[in-house]
Design an enzyme around this catalytic site. Structure first.
Site, short mmCIF file in Angstrom:
data_model
loop_
_atom_site.label_atom_id
_atom_site.label_comp_id
_atom_site.label_asym_id
_atom_site.label_seq_id
_atom_site.Cartn_x
_atom_site.Cartn_y
_atom_site.Cartn_z
N LYS A 1 14.94 -9.74 35.99
CA LYS A 1 14.41 -11.08 36.24
C LYS A 1 12.98 -11.05 36.74
CE LYS A 1 18.66 -13.10 38.04
NZ LYS A 1 19.36 -13.14 39.34
N LYS B 1 12.94 -1.28 44.09
CA LYS B 1 12.37 -2.57 44.51
C LYS B 1 11.23 -2.37 45.50
CE LYS B 1 16.17 -5.78 43.72
NZ LYS B 1 17.01 -6.84 44.27
N LYS C 1 15.42 -1.44 32.36
CA LYS C 1 16.47 -2.46 32.37
C LYS C 1 15.86 -3.86 32.29
CE LYS C 1 18.23 -4.06 36.05
NZ LYS C 1 18.90 -4.55 37.24
P1 AMP Z 1 20.79 -10.01 39.49
O1 AMP Z 1 19.85 -10.27 38.35
O2 AMP Z 1 20.36 -8.80 40.25
O3 AMP Z 1 21.11 -11.19 40.34
O4 AMP Z 1 22.15 -9.59 38.80
C1 AMP Z 1 23.25 -10.42 38.49
C2 AMP Z 1 24.26 -9.64 37.68
O5 AMP Z 1 23.73 -9.31 36.40
C3 AMP Z 1 24.66 -8.30 38.32
O6 AMP Z 1 26.04 -8.08 38.10
C4 AMP Z 1 23.84 -7.30 37.56
O7 AMP Z 1 24.43 -6.02 37.56
C5 AMP Z 1 23.81 -7.91 36.17
N1 AMP Z 1 22.60 -7.48 35.43
C6 AMP Z 1 21.32 -7.63 35.84
N2 AMP Z 1 20.45 -7.13 34.93
C7 AMP Z 1 21.23 -6.65 33.90
C8 AMP Z 1 20.94 -6.02 32.64
N3 AMP Z 1 19.70 -5.78 32.24
N4 AMP Z 1 21.97 -5.65 31.86
C9 AMP Z 1 23.24 -5.90 32.24
N5 AMP Z 1 23.59 -6.48 33.40
C10 AMP Z 1 22.60 -6.87 34.23
#
Ligand code: AMP
Ligand code: TRP
Length: 327
Positions: free
Chosen positions: A197, A112, A194
């Site tokens: 967002k 990040k 990956k």
């Molecule tokens: P965040 O987008 O960082 O708020 O992540 C929310 C949840 O989604 C967390 O448990 C992450 O580990 C999961 N997550 C985020 N991106 C991915 C992805 N590309 N594949 C699978 N899980 C994800």
């Protein structure tokens, strides 16, 4: 006594199928088995600059998406992190027990901070301490997350261990629950990255609120290779990722999927994949639209969630303060 689950999601960007397949769907599926607490982690969101109006809207949007995805407010407490002040207090205390070196090793910080063009805040560096506070305040047994959060849960265990070894048994050691398949959905434009967002390119991710037309056009443009066979081969990253998404949405067996597409081309497969995603998100999307027209209802669920969890968090915080001799 049911074991306790805690997890969090940031109210930033657009929630995509990676979040859904890697995290939210598992939270929903395991709801009955556990006592569940889910947090919309707005304090984590501000570790990167945010527009206040958008942030406020996103908090509601993400909450409504969780309920639309099947999180049942009777079985699960959903709350906004900044509404329970014990999180920030506990994060400060844990800060004082986390060596700088542990934090410097965090992969997500490295990624990040490289991405960020402007100054990197101390908050971004310290992000895992707040996450440890989230988890430890509730004496959490399990933390269901995607693969990218594993290291943060390990740091949480390490700081719990360190604190307990000085002050005696206080924190519970949480275990990450990572459903390996689906835990790492990759970007459609670039299957070695990956799905995230914060990627700017629109075809990078399928968002949970995308229209059917958008889903179709993104899938049709998704990166594959010049091969023809539609098989689960980890080395062919683009097609592998699409097949995993298909597998996750249909729950079909891999062998059956391969048989189904034997002799067919990528375009046929992609058309069917788009249909499967559109169908898989249909109920969630219509439920979301119902919920979002009445924001006061969503707000009342969040308020109720916070009142349910606050006493648990305050109890742990007070226990910790007493042990270290403050307050
Ligand atoms: P965040 O987008 O960082 O708020 O992540 C929310 C949840 O989604 C967390 O448990 C992450 O580990 C999961 N997550 C985020 N991106 C991915 C992805 N590309 N594949 C699978 N899980 C994800
Ligand atoms: N850092 C997590 C993410 O970006 C979100 C999060 C914050 C979290 N606090 C948490 C996840 C506690 C699990 C437990 O995905």
């Amino acid at each position: 006594m049911k074991k306790r689950v805690f997890s969090g999601i940031q109210p930033t960007g657009n929630i995509h199928i990676g979040n859904y397949l890697g995290a939210i769907r598992h939270w929903v599926a395991a709801q009955g088995e556990f006592e569940n607490i889910f947090s919309i982690v707005d304090l984590h969101a501000i570790t990167i600059p945010q527009n206040p109006k958008i942030l406020k809207t996103k908090i509601r949007e993400v909450s409504a998406l969780l309920f639309a995805a099947g999180i049942d407010p009777k079985q699960s407490a959903v709350f906004v992190q900044s509404n329970v002040t014990a999180h920030t207090e506990m994060a400060w205390i844990l800060n004082c027990f986390i060596p700088m070196g542990w934090m410097s090793g965090m992969t997500q910080f490295k990624e990040k901070s490289e991405k960020q063009k402007k100054e990197v805040s101390v908050g971004l560096f310290d992000y895992p301490a707040l996450m440890a506070a989230d988890i430890l305040l509730y004496k959490t047994d399990f933390v269901p997350v995607g693969h990218d959060q594993k290291q943060h849960v390990e740091l949480t265990r390490d700081v719990a261990q360190r604190f307990n070894s000085i002050y005696g048994d206080t924190f519970k050691f949480p275990e990450p629950i990572i459903n390996e398949i689906g835990a790492r959905i990759m970007g459609l434009d670039n299957p070695i990255k990956k799905m995230s967002k914060s990627e700017a390119l629109p075809i990078h991710a399928i968002n949970l609120l995308d229209s059917a037309d958008d889903i179709r056009s993104k899938i049709m443009k998704a990166t594959t290779d010049s091969d023809t066979e539609i098989v689960f081969d980890k080395n062919r990253k683009g097609i592998y990722n699409l097949l995993v998404i298909y597998e996750q949405f249909t729950s079909f067996k891999r062998a059956d999927i391969e048989t189904r597409f034997e002799g067919k081309g990528y375009a046929d497969f992609k058309k069917e994949l788009a249909d499967v995603i559109i169908e898989g998100l249909r109920h969630l999307q219509s439920r979301y639209l119902e919920l979002i027209i009445d924001p006061s209802y969503v707000d009342s669920l969040l308020k109720d969630g916070a009142s349910r969890v606050r006493p648990i968090a305050e109890k742990t915080l007070n226990e910790v303060k007493t042990k270290i001799g403050i307050g």
